[in-house]
Design a protein around this motif. Sequence first.
Motif, PDB file in Angstrom:
ATOM      1  N   GLU A 179     -11.584  21.422  -5.258  1.00 23.99           N
ATOM      2  CA  GLU A 179     -10.557  22.207  -5.940  1.00 23.99           C
ATOM      3  C   GLU A 179     -10.926  22.419  -7.408  1.00 23.99           C
ATOM      4  OE1 GLU A 179      -6.867  20.234  -5.221  1.00 23.99           O
ATOM      5  OE2 GLU A 179      -6.755  20.889  -3.122  1.00 23.99           O
ATOM      6  N   TRP A 180     -11.560  21.414  -8.018  1.00 25.92           N
ATOM      7  CA  TRP A 180     -12.018  21.552  -9.409  1.00 25.92           C
ATOM      8  C   TRP A 180     -13.014  22.697  -9.510  1.00 25.92           C
ATOM      9  CZ3 TRP A 180     -16.454  21.633 -12.209  1.00 25.92           C
ATOM     10  CH2 TRP A 180     -16.361  21.394 -13.595  1.00 25.92           C
ATOM     11  N   ALA A 181     -13.945  22.742  -8.559  1.00 26.46           N
ATOM     12  CA  ALA A 181     -14.964  23.798  -8.576  1.00 26.46           C
ATOM     13  C   ALA A 181     -14.340  25.162  -8.295  1.00 26.46           C
ATOM     14  CB  ALA A 181     -16.047  23.486  -7.547  1.00 26.46           C
ATOM     15  N   GLN A 182     -13.444  25.242  -7.337  1.00 29.54           N
ATOM     16  CA  GLN A 182     -12.810  26.516  -6.994  1.00 29.54           C
ATOM     17  C   GLN A 182     -12.009  27.071  -8.162  1.00 29.54           C
ATOM     18  OE1 GLN A 182     -10.617  25.421  -3.485  1.00 29.54           O
ATOM     19  NE2 GLN A 182     -12.250  26.045  -2.093  1.00 29.54           N
ATOM     20  N   ALA A 183     -11.346  26.190  -8.891  1.00 26.96           N
ATOM     21  CA  ALA A 183     -10.541  26.634 -10.027  1.00 26.96           C
ATOM     22  C   ALA A 183     -11.403  27.283 -11.108  1.00 26.96           C
ATOM     23  CB  ALA A 183      -9.769  25.454 -10.615  1.00 26.96           C
ATOM     24  N   ARG A 184     -12.703  26.998 -11.087  1.00 31.85           N
ATOM     25  CA  ARG A 184     -13.628  27.559 -12.084  1.00 31.85           C
ATOM     26  C   ARG A 184     -14.570  28.593 -11.460  1.00 31.85           C
ATOM     27  NH1 ARG A 184     -11.671  22.928 -12.937  1.00 31.85           N
ATOM     28  NH2 ARG A 184     -11.227  22.128 -15.032  1.00 31.85           N
ATOM     29  N   ALA A 185     -14.172  29.068 -10.271  1.00 30.81           N
ATOM     30  CA  ALA A 185     -14.935  30.107  -9.559  1.00 30.81           C
ATOM     31  C   ALA A 185     -16.365  29.665  -9.287  1.00 30.81           C
ATOM     32  CB  ALA A 185     -14.903  31.422 -10.333  1.00 30.81           C
ATOM     33  N   GLU A 186     -16.552  28.380  -9.056  1.00 31.18           N
ATOM     34  CA  GLU A 186     -17.878  27.851  -8.723  1.00 31.18           C
ATOM     35  C   GLU A 186     -17.963  27.585  -7.223  1.00 31.18           C
ATOM     36  OE1 GLU A 186     -19.054  24.465 -10.961  1.00 31.18           O
ATOM     37  OE2 GLU A 186     -18.415  25.283 -12.892  1.00 31.18           O
ATOM     38  N   ARG A 200       0.828  -1.211   0.000  1.00 32.46           N
ATOM     39  CA  ARG A 200       0.000   0.000   0.000  1.00 32.46           C
ATOM     40  C   ARG A 200       0.860   1.258   0.000  1.00 32.46           C
ATOM     41  NH1 ARG A 200      -2.210  -3.695   3.493  1.00 32.46           N
ATOM     42  NH2 ARG A 200      -4.405  -4.297   3.163  1.00 32.46           N
ATOM     43  N   ILE A 201       2.031   1.179   0.629  1.00 34.18           N
ATOM     44  CA  ILE A 201       2.906   2.356   0.714  1.00 34.18           C
ATOM     45  C   ILE A 201       3.443   2.717  -0.660  1.00 34.18           C
ATOM     46  CG2 ILE A 201       5.013   3.296   1.736  1.00 34.18           C
ATOM     47  CD1 ILE A 201       4.540   1.402   4.111  1.00 34.18           C
ATOM     48  N   GLY A 202       3.934   1.722  -1.381  1.00 37.27           N
ATOM     49  CA  GLY A 202       4.470   1.989  -2.704  1.00 37.27           C
ATOM     50  C   GLY A 202       3.399   2.300  -3.731  1.00 37.27           C
ATOM     51  N   ALA A 203       2.185   1.808  -3.483  1.00 38.10           N
ATOM     52  CA  ALA A 203       1.116   1.980  -4.461  1.00 38.10           C
ATOM     53  C   ALA A 203       0.334   3.267  -4.290  1.00 38.10           C
ATOM     54  CB  ALA A 203       0.148   0.794  -4.374  1.00 38.10           C
ATOM     55  N   VAL A 204       0.579   3.992  -3.181  1.00 40.74           N
ATOM     56  CA  VAL A 204      -0.185   5.218  -2.964  1.00 40.74           C
ATOM     57  C   VAL A 204       0.056   6.169  -4.122  1.00 40.74           C
ATOM     58  CG1 VAL A 204       1.625   6.432  -1.657  1.00 40.74           C
ATOM     59  CG2 VAL A 204      -0.780   6.968  -1.253  1.00 40.74           C
ATOM     60  N   GLN A 205      -1.000   6.768  -4.604  1.00 41.28           N
ATOM     61  CA  GLN A 205      -0.905   7.598  -5.796  1.00 41.28           C
ATOM     62  C   GLN A 205      -0.030   8.815  -5.545  1.00 41.28           C
ATOM     63  OE1 GLN A 205      -4.846   8.609  -7.017  1.00 41.28           O
ATOM     64  NE2 GLN A 205      -5.499   6.489  -7.270  1.00 41.28           N
ATOM     65  N   ALA A 206       0.659   9.242  -6.596  1.00 37.52           N
ATOM     66  CA  ALA A 206       1.489  10.437  -6.484  1.00 37.52           C
ATOM     67  C   ALA A 206       0.652  11.640  -6.062  1.00 37.52           C
ATOM     68  CB  ALA A 206       2.179  10.718  -7.815  1.00 37.52           C
ATOM     69  N   ASP A 207      -0.583  11.698  -6.534  1.00 34.34           N
ATOM     70  CA  ASP A 207      -1.511  12.738  -6.096  1.00 34.34           C
ATOM     71  C   ASP A 207      -2.644  12.026  -5.394  1.00 34.34           C
ATOM     72  OD1 ASP A 207      -3.171  14.822  -5.641  1.00 34.34           O
ATOM     73  OD2 ASP A 207      -3.530  15.331  -7.741  1.00 34.34           O
ATOM     74  N   ALA A 208      -2.506  11.863  -4.074  1.00 36.33           N
ATOM     75  CA  ALA A 208      -3.443  11.037  -3.325  1.00 36.33           C
ATOM     76  C   ALA A 208      -4.504  11.853  -2.595  1.00 36.33           C
ATOM     77  CB  ALA A 208      -2.681  10.177  -2.317  1.00 36.33           C
ATOM     78  N   ARG A 209      -4.847  12.996  -3.119  1.00 42.15           N
ATOM     79  CA  ARG A 209      -5.912  13.764  -2.500  1.00 42.15           C
ATOM     80  C   ARG A 209      -7.192  12.947  -2.507  1.00 42.15           C
ATOM     81  NH1 ARG A 209      -6.003  18.648  -6.439  1.00 42.15           N
ATOM     82  NH2 ARG A 209      -5.698  16.862  -7.811  1.00 42.15           N
ATOM     83  N   ASP A 210      -8.005  13.066  -1.470  1.00 40.22           N
ATOM     84  CA  ASP A 210      -9.269  12.347  -1.478  1.00 40.22           C
ATOM     85  C   ASP A 210     -10.192  12.997  -2.507  1.00 40.22           C
ATOM     86  OD1 ASP A 210     -11.339  14.219  -0.013  1.00 40.22           O
ATOM     87  OD2 ASP A 210      -9.498  14.312   1.164  1.00 40.22           O
ATOM     88  N   ALA A 211     -11.211  12.260  -2.920  1.00 38.67           N
ATOM     89  CA  ALA A 211     -12.065  12.702  -4.020  1.00 38.67           C
ATOM     90  C   ALA A 211     -12.819  13.979  -3.689  1.00 38.67           C
ATOM     91  CB  ALA A 211     -13.046  11.585  -4.376  1.00 38.67           C
ATOM     92  N   LYS A 212     -13.274  14.133  -2.440  1.00 41.36           N
ATOM     93  CA  LYS A 212     -14.007  15.343  -2.069  1.00 41.36           C
ATOM     94  C   LYS A 212     -13.113  16.581  -2.185  1.00 41.36           C
ATOM     95  CE  LYS A 212     -16.894  15.456   1.329  1.00 41.36           C
ATOM     96  NZ  LYS A 212     -17.493  15.360   2.689  1.00 41.36           N
ATOM     97  N   THR A 213     -11.867  16.455  -1.755  1.00 38.12           N
ATOM     98  CA  THR A 213     -10.941  17.580  -1.868  1.00 38.12           C
ATOM     99  C   THR A 213     -10.678  17.911  -3.327  1.00 38.12           C
ATOM    100  OG1 THR A 213      -9.878  17.023   0.228  1.00 38.12           O
ATOM    101  CG2 THR A 213      -8.629  18.398  -1.297  1.00 38.12           C
ATOM    102  N   ALA A 214     -10.453  16.884  -4.131  1.00 34.98           N
ATOM    103  CA  ALA A 214     -10.174  17.104  -5.549  1.00 34.98           C
ATOM    104  C   ALA A 214     -11.362  17.757  -6.260  1.00 34.98           C
ATOM    105  CB  ALA A 214      -9.825  15.776  -6.213  1.00 34.98           C
ATOM    106  N   LEU A 215     -12.582  17.318  -5.913  1.00 31.61           N
ATOM    107  CA  LEU A 215     -13.768  17.898  -6.541  1.00 31.61           C
ATOM    108  C   LEU A 215     -13.948  19.356  -6.125  1.00 31.61           C
ATOM    109  CD1 LEU A 215     -16.294  17.572  -8.280  1.00 31.61           C
ATOM    110  CD2 LEU A 215     -17.496  16.708  -6.252  1.00 31.61           C
ATOM    111  N   LEU A 238     -16.407  13.610 -10.284  1.00 29.70           N
ATOM    112  CA  LEU A 238     -15.136  14.102 -10.823  1.00 29.70           C
ATOM    113  C   LEU A 238     -14.768  13.351 -12.100  1.00 29.70           C
ATOM    114  CD1 LEU A 238     -12.914  16.161 -10.173  1.00 29.70           C
ATOM    115  CD2 LEU A 238     -11.709  14.345  -8.963  1.00 29.70           C
ATOM    116  N   ALA A 239     -14.976  12.036 -12.097  1.00 31.06           N
ATOM    117  CA  ALA A 239     -14.688  11.240 -13.280  1.00 31.06           C
ATOM    118  C   ALA A 239     -15.539  11.692 -14.461  1.00 31.06           C
ATOM    119  CB  ALA A 239     -14.914   9.765 -12.991  1.00 31.06           C
ATOM    120  N   ARG A 240     -16.799  12.006 -14.199  1.00 32.40           N
ATOM    121  CA  ARG A 240     -17.690  12.482 -15.258  1.00 32.40           C
ATOM    122  C   ARG A 240     -17.234  13.820 -15.802  1.00 32.40           C
ATOM    123  NH1 ARG A 240     -24.155  13.613 -14.277  1.00 32.40           N
ATOM    124  NH2 ARG A 240     -24.569  14.738 -16.214  1.00 32.40           N
ATOM    125  N   LEU A 241     -16.799  14.692 -14.914  1.00 35.24           N
ATOM    126  CA  LEU A 241     -16.396  16.037 -15.328  1.00 35.24           C
ATOM    127  C   LEU A 241     -15.092  16.053 -16.115  1.00 35.24           C
ATOM    128  CD1 LEU A 241     -17.196  17.850 -11.967  1.00 35.24           C
ATOM    129  CD2 LEU A 241     -18.446  18.154 -14.119  1.00 35.24           C
TER     130      LEU A 241
END
Length: 226
Positions: free
Chosen positions: A164-171, A147-162, A221-224
């Motif tokens: 940030e996606w909205a904030q980047a578009r001023a939503e 699990r340590i080696g497999a953790v994604q390089a960008d391991a933000r949780d989905a809620k945080t990533a979503l 997020l996947a849909r967007l």
Amino acid sequence: MTLSGDLAAFAGRLGHSFARPERLIRAVTHGSLGGAAAEDNQRLEFLGDRVLGLVMAEALLRADPAATEGQIAPRFNALVRREMCAEVARSIDLGAVLRLGRSETRSGGRRKDALLADAMEAVIAAIYLDGGMDAARDAVLRLWGERIGAVQADARDAKTALQEWAQARAEPPPVYAEVGREGPDHAPLFTIEARLASGTAEQARAGSKRQAEQAAAAALLARLTQ
């Protein structure tokens, strides 16, 4: 003091031989069992959380010497979060040896993420107190394993990533709503909807609201980003 057969087998799965078996017994004792507060695993949980954090921080820094703090932090959070601790606990069948009160046993406590995660941290603390930092480090690295080696390089949780996606578009930030619940009280299944101000939404189901929110956010997020 000697360990019962099931706890001795569990210690074998941990890979640690306890000089003082009472430490492991306390680590798997939940407060619902009753008795003195000093006999349950809450204080061990507090210590184990810190030991786990130090081991993971060391492991991540060693694995990627060039990574910035901003890159390391989400990987660290992914490895020490409650869901990950519960996942590791299930991999060694920690739930089977938990000492629970009758109410927690009847309500499915052996399967609850919160109880499993807390007990996993308490077990780490028990190993630390029994064998020192080297023993705790060896156990954590062995139990977390790939699990340590497999953790994604960008391991933000989905809620945080979503978000940030909205904030980047001023939503405005996404909104989460419970739109359904099924199953008995001891094993509920929640349906959560994640919705953006634009009306775009996705739903997901899981055994906890937090997991369902994360799954709904990931689906949206996947849909967007398709």
